[in-house]
Design an enzyme around this catalytic site. Structure first.
Site, PDB file in Angstrom:
ATOM      1  N   GLY B 259       0.960  -1.408   0.110  1.00 39.43           N
ATOM      2  CA  GLY B 259       0.039   0.199   0.153  1.00 39.43           C
ATOM      3  C   GLY B 259       1.002   1.233  -0.005  1.00 39.43           C
ATOM      4  N   HIS B 260       0.167   2.426  -0.034  1.00 38.76           N
ATOM      5  CA  HIS B 260       0.673   3.645  -0.260  1.00 38.76           C
ATOM      6  C   HIS B 260       1.650   3.994   1.129  1.00 38.76           C
ATOM      7  CE1 HIS B 260      -3.204   4.531   1.289  1.00 38.76           C
ATOM      8  NE2 HIS B 260      -2.718   5.192   1.865  1.00 38.76           N
ATOM      9  N   ASN B 261       2.650   4.486   0.967  1.00 37.08           N
ATOM     10  CA  ASN B 261       3.442   5.071   2.198  1.00 37.08           C
ATOM     11  C   ASN B 261       4.449   3.945   2.987  1.00 37.08           C
ATOM     12  OD1 ASN B 261       2.275   7.639   1.455  1.00 37.08           O
ATOM     13  ND2 ASN B 261       1.137   7.646   3.229  1.00 37.08           N
TER      14      ASN B 261
END
Lengths: 356, 356, 356
Positions: B259-261
């Protein structure tokens, strides 16, 4: 679509009752069916909806009083989903396109069989052999050395890596990947994963010496039998030395992962998100429900059913129905679940009786 | 492939015994090996198969009595899979193709290094920089502003979104997606998911005011270290503001979601179907088995092992081996499982003793 | 990006404090922010980092003493992630490209709306209709008969199968597949899976007569509402007769599988690796956490929350928060987990008390 009831009954090898000359131009669920649709009402639960819709003809369950429901003709379907297989195949008459689209890039050394269609922007590599009447749809890629039997249907964006071999009538859904490299790495000395496996239950790992992962390359490619289907975005990795194999008539759903060196038998079903680690064997006719995971180097026997979400950590004998994480026989799993639900109350009772 | 035993032993930095001038043209499992194959027999379990096959040379375990098994030469492999890494690399000599295929669409502002190969129908966007000796295979896309180090291998259909940055020797398997948008949405006022999280255990949610999901765009792209490998159909989302990161030497298997980050350390392994929600940190050298899921905003320490199928709902300290749903230390998890198996019987016993 | 604080405050409909003429050219986390960045500090946990960074302006939490932290201006964000939605949209100003790239293959019968961009090597099939201002990125494919509303954004390598219909503002991430064939097969007579389902708990299956799987074709395609987003490598299968449906404003994450005939309501979230078997209904505003699996033919009510990793084997009433495998109400699930952790000790105690 434009068929008489008689023509459909003949195609399905099914019993016709009433007016066989009625002509239908589509199929629909009973409530949505228009005058020219064949209503799909293969079980009594559809009786009411049939009367609400406007269909004059239907696929019905044995014993249905179709005249009472306002129909003029009916085809009897004792096994509804089987009739659906025949009917949808009839309705899904594929276009007769053939020829190679000028934008496709086909290597001069590839052998393209008779009646083959190669769509826009598809790529066919050196030495590939495409069986007669196959369709390679837009933007698909067929790697060097691939050999496909007759009547393959390779959908848009599917990738077949070098030297993949398939029997007749292979279907590959969009963006599936067959023959990518296996996930196989090794450290110079024993890694902490190996230690953790060896000392199950210890729960602590020590730092290893050189953590660099060395890559084991995948040279074995993939061999698929006849009548195999591979779902959208599914991935079947190449074997290391020997090929990864999928047997005749086996069907693999979307987003399934089959690791390197796996051997899947004939007539298996692997539902969505199934994941097989490397070197797993699956016997003939076994069915793996959605999200089933199987750890590496395990043997699953023939005629096994693994219910959705099961995580398999040990070998499974033929004919078993298994469930849970870790997967165990379904009856003992269900018994454990039921006991677990009653456990909080049991604990409260025991605590109370101690005080009492 | 065409090497003498001596040449192979030298390449593997391994001990040669017997006739080093023997020439082999392939590798095979012992039972399937032909006269000119190098048999792969790195453990005593292969002893019998070796005698059935026709190989004259083999990779063998230390102490193997290879003359007794009818061989004329042998290479000693004290750590079999490590020898496989060296051998398969030797056999997998990639073609020396370079140059840009005329059907590829390469933006005029892209910088293409020396010795780079760009395959048929690949796309390279504005301002992209491709390091020397990289191979961008057929139908792959390299977005605007992407920067790849030397020796990248981007397989067919892989997508690298705008501004993705990678170190040297990146490998991306077919149809993987690096730098897609993160799954990040927010409602105008507190949503029922936020309430459900805040009130764990209540088990009931109330309808929210305005259910519209507003999109948080992903501007942070992805930064990959050196020697990273990304599997087929894996997806690594772009960060929101700061980049999503994967450290040096980490390997990510097919169908994995990052996922993002997220920030993944060095030398990690993420096996098939692993899913990391947004903003997860994974320490160096951690190994996540197949189908492991990690909830958002969690920290997994270094040297952690999460066994296949674990669902992680809280932070994990360094060095732990974890298992189950929710994941707990493997020893307590195993103890709980065993107790659960015995629970139905315990309940029957307790019921009987009450009656008695 | 180049905006004054005033401009940003206006765009976000948020309160400005301090010097509105300050100009920022980027956004960053507080510790990494440079002089010209807008620091993102929407909660008090960022207070310290703000003082370490060099930002002169920030998005801050209500009540933040931003002057004390060395800032010259601030925008107040009472709901931080909502402000992020507005800000990232502002920063993500898409290029104004339009027109059809000469390498794209667009069927002469397709209708392309005003302001549409069709990227390199994209394919648009016969009779497709593309709404105004849509962007079809490089190497994507739009099948015959597809109809897209206005403002669609179809990323690289995404596949929309024949006759897929979508409302306005559809976003499809790279390599997603919409409208692949459903996984629907039937044997001539009752298969061992059907028997196993009928006799839950027996744990043993017998070999069936003819194991051949007959294919049920998918004729129903997919209908998507307005403001739908589909993640990278997600797969939404076509319905058999009626369409598979996704309602307005629903968002589907990477690697999600939606089976044939599913009906998903409005404003739902399906997180990474969610898998819905065939014919599942999901009510409005429901949220399915990562890796949730739902068995076929089930009904999930509106406003349901299924926590990550849940496997759903029965219908779920509206408004429930569910967890586990099999999924049950979260409060009873948590109670069972806690009891299970204490079970090994209870068993030891009981064994000791019997001996004593």
């Amino acid at each position: 679509m434009n068929f008489t009831l008689s023509e459909i009954a003949t195609a399905l090898n099914a019993e016709l009752q009433g007016d066989g000359s009625l002509r239908v131009t589509g199929a629909a669920e009973p409530g949505q069916a228009g005058e020219d649709d064949l209503a799909l009402a293969m079980s009594p639960k559809w009786a009411e909806a049939l009367q609400l819709g406007r269909a004059r003809a239907a696929l019905v369950w044995p014993g249905a009083d179709w005249r009472e429901m306002g129909l003029q003709g009916a085809i009897i379907a004792p096994r509804g989903r089987l009739a659906m297989a025949g009917l949808t195949q009839l309705l899904d008459a594929a276009g007769a396109e053939s020829g190679i689209h000028p934008s496709a890039v086909v290597d001069a050394s590839a052998e393209i069989g008779e009646g083959v269609f190669v769509g826009p922007l598809a790529v066919i590599g050196a030495g590939a052999v495409i069986g007669a009447n196959s369709r390679i749809m837009e933007q698909a890629s067929i790697g060097p050395g691939v050999r496909l039997g007759q009547g393959a249907l390779i959908h848009s964006g599917a990738r077949l890596g070098r030297n993949v071999v398939a029997g007749d009538r292979l279907i590959v859904q969009p963006n599936a990947v067959i023959g990518g490299d296996g996930f196989s790495f090794v450290t110079e000395s024993e890694s902490h994963v190996e230690s953790a496996r060896a000392e199950l239950g210890q729960g602590k790992v020590s730092e290893e010496a050189d953590p660099t992962w060395h890559r084991i390359h995948s040279l074995g490619s993939v061999i698929l039998g006849d009548d195999v289907e591979i779902g959208a975005c599914a991935t079947i990795d190449a074997g290391t030395i020997r090929p990864t194999r999928v047997g005749n008539g086996s069907k693999i759903d979307n987003l399934v992962q089959v690791g390197h060196n796996c051997v899947i038998g004939d007539h298996c079903l692997l539902c969505g998100h199934v994941g097989l680690a490397g070197s797993v064997n699956i016997g003939d006719r076994s069915v793996l429900g959605g999200k089933v995971g199987v750890s590496d180097n395990l043997n699953i026997g023939a005629d096994v059913v693994l219910t959705g979400g099961s995580i398999v950590l040990s070998n499974v004998p033929a004919g078993r129905v298994m469930m849970g994480y870790p997967a165990t026989k379904i009856d003992s799993q269900v018994e454990s679940y039921k006991a677990l639900r009653r456990l909080p109350r049991l604990m409260r009772d025991l605590a109370a009786s101690r005080k009492g």
